[in-house]
Design an enzyme around this catalytic site. Structure first.
Site, PDB file in Angstrom:
ATOM      1  CE  LYS A  80      38.807  71.822  46.966  1.00  0.00           C
ATOM      2  NZ  LYS A  80      37.861  71.191  46.012  1.00  0.00           N
ATOM      3  CB  SER A 155      39.394  72.350  42.570  1.00  0.00           C
ATOM      4  OG  SER A 155      38.349  71.763  43.309  1.00  0.00           O
ATOM      5  CB  SER A 179      37.207  68.888  42.624  1.00  0.00           C
ATOM      6  OG  SER A 179      37.342  69.889  41.654  1.00  0.00           O
TER       7      SER A 179
END
Ligand code: GLN
Length: 494
Positions: A80, A155, A179
């Site tokens: 990420k 996310s 997330s």
């Protein structure tokens, strides 16, 4: 085809010399060319650098290095874009950091390198990890591989998409209120949020420091066990990481679930839960009973207050953490007549609307006169929520719930209504507020359209081994995790 294997399968094939790290990387890279123009899981990829790492892994394999010493040797893993990788972009999904390059490696990045992983991609996310759909990304949303008109969750949406669409072997994300688990549920992969303190956050750009934790997104449960083993452990550079040994999570996977007690919190099976999700989770409960686990109804009485407490505490911490993005120290700068105007213009132009909303909300709940009414009260509620869990864990080994109230929704459906978006996190935020561990794994599909459904298991502090063991037993008894999204030109399953 090598991109389609799980991390564990790929490591085995590499060990047996059936393929090479370079070939596995090439397969992922081809897959990215094929599907990522639509899915947009990746924000950037340094394929030249990754090829060098893969060649180094191949040389190591040729000279006798083993996966016993380096469990990820030659395995392509993407991160990420909020976890620092030296000399790679670190955008956090924000325009403000569009050109920022990290000068150092995060602790998990160092650990992945030491375990032999090939690191190549930066994955899409909601700006500064604030969101549940990746629609808050400053660079455009990622899309769900099961239906590109729908959100992949967030996310860590890019991380879940890249794993589900076989654009890497496994990925890391971060989980502050769901997330890792929520996008895992939306995309049909396994998402593990470790206990607060299990994994060092050195080099994870902070969103809400008392809640943030780095987690794994993988194609199955065994991969999660391997990857957590590689990234877990104490780090003097993160004072919240705990000096507790990291067990071999793969060693206990096959112990079965006979005799384990699973709690079903009655507050989680109420109105607002989609009937198909409920049916899938209830079928999973029956499956666990068949496997020999005992299930009992429990109560987590303060559940109703979790979303409200979370959306006070997380923005409060964010408002402080994001103060550093001022146009002086990091990222892009918009000049102004004086320093104040420089701050205002830089932050006004660099941050997206959701980040601004949270900074304003967070500043408000911390301000004199409102601190006691909002922030302090939310902290008290947080303590009650943690006590609910600790009490429940006095009688049960783990807790079983849905991960999300419904399957992935269409892009745009909730983006104008923050409150509806926040309610997406109803089943996931309590885990972070309590600091415990949680895992989401696939437990079925909705009928029309066919979308993955996630099952959440919540465990005691440092109870990851039990969660993984439960999840593994369930996975062995089912085949949901083997299903692949119907992507264009997807080759037949091996
Ligand atoms: N959706 C939640 C939020 O917007 C959780 C995000 C996260 O875990 N990073 O804050």
């Amino acid at each position: 085809m090598w991109n389609r294997l799980t991390l564990t399968e790929l490591a085995q094939r590499l060990a047996q010399r059936e393929t090479s790290a370079s070939e596995a990387l090439a397969a992922c890279w081809d897959r990215i060319q094929q599907v990522d123009p639509v899915l947009h899981a990746y924000l950037s990829c340094d394929i030249a650098e990754a090829r060098l790492q893969a060649e180094a892994a191949d040389r190591a394999l040729a000279s006798g290095a083993t996966h016993r010493e380096q469990p990820l040797l030659g395995v392509p893993i993407s991160l990420k874009d909020i976890i620092a990788v030296r000399e790679q972009p670190l955008t956090c999904g924000s325009k403000l950091l569009a050109n920022f390059v990290s000068p150092y490696d995060a602790a998990v990045t160092e650990k992945l390198r030491a375990a032999g992983a090939v690191l190549f991609g930066r994955l899409n996310l909601d700006e500064f990890a604030m969101g549940s759909s990746t629609e808050n990304s400053g660079f455009g949303p990622a899309r769900n591989p099961w239906d590109p008109s729908r959100i992949p969750g967030g996310s860590s949406g890019g991380s879940a998409v890249a794993v589900a669409a076989d654009e890497c072997a496994a990925a890391l994300g971060s989980d502050t209120g769901g997330s890792v688990r929520q996008p895992a549920a939306c995309c049909g992969v396994v998402g593990l949020k470790p206990t607060y303190g299990r994994v060092s956050r050195y080099g994870l750009v902070a969103y809400a420091s008392s809640l943030d934790q780095i987690g794994t997104l993988t194609k199955d449960v065994r991969d999660a066990a391997t990857l957590l083993g590689a990234i877990g452990g104490h780090d003097p550079r993160d004072s919240t990481s705990v000096p507790q040994p990291v067990p071999d999570y793969t060693a206990t996977l096959e112990q079965g679930v006979r005799g384990l007690k699973l709690g079903l919190p009655k507050e989680y099976f109420v109105g607002g839960l989609d009937p198909e999700v409920r049916a899938a989770v209830e079928a999973a409960v029956a499956q666990f009973q068949q496997l020999g686990a005992e299930t009992i109804e429990i109560s987590l009485p303060h559940t109703d207050y979790a979303i409200a407490a979370y959306y006070i505490i997380a923005p409060a911490e964010a408002s402080a953490n994001l103060a550093r993005f001022d146009g002086v120290r990091y990222g892009s700068r918009v000049a102004g007549a004086d320093l104040l105007e420089l701050y205002q213009r830089t932050r006004g132009a660099g941050f997206g609307p959701e980040v601004k909303r949270r900074i304003i909300l967070g500043t408000y709940v911390l301000s004199s006169g409102y601190y006691d009414a909002y922030y302090l009260r939310a902290q008290k509620v947080r303590t009650l929520i943690r006590q609910d869990f600790l009490e429940a864990f006095g009688t049960v080994d783990a807790i079983l719930t849905p991960t999300t109230p419904s399957a992935a929704f269409p892009l745009g459906e909730k983006s104008d209504d923050p409150l509806r978006m926040y309610l997406e996190d109803i089943y996931t935020v309590s885990c972070n507020l309590a600091g415990i561990c949680g895992l989401s794994l696939p437990c079925g599909f909705t009928r029309q359209p066919r979308l993955p459904i996630g099952l959440q298991l919540l465990g005691k502090p440092f109870g990851e081994a039990t969660l993984l063991r439960l999840a593994y037993a369930y996975e062995q008894a089912t085949s949901w995790h083997r299903e692949k999204p119907p992507l264009p030109h997807a080759p037949e399953r091996a």
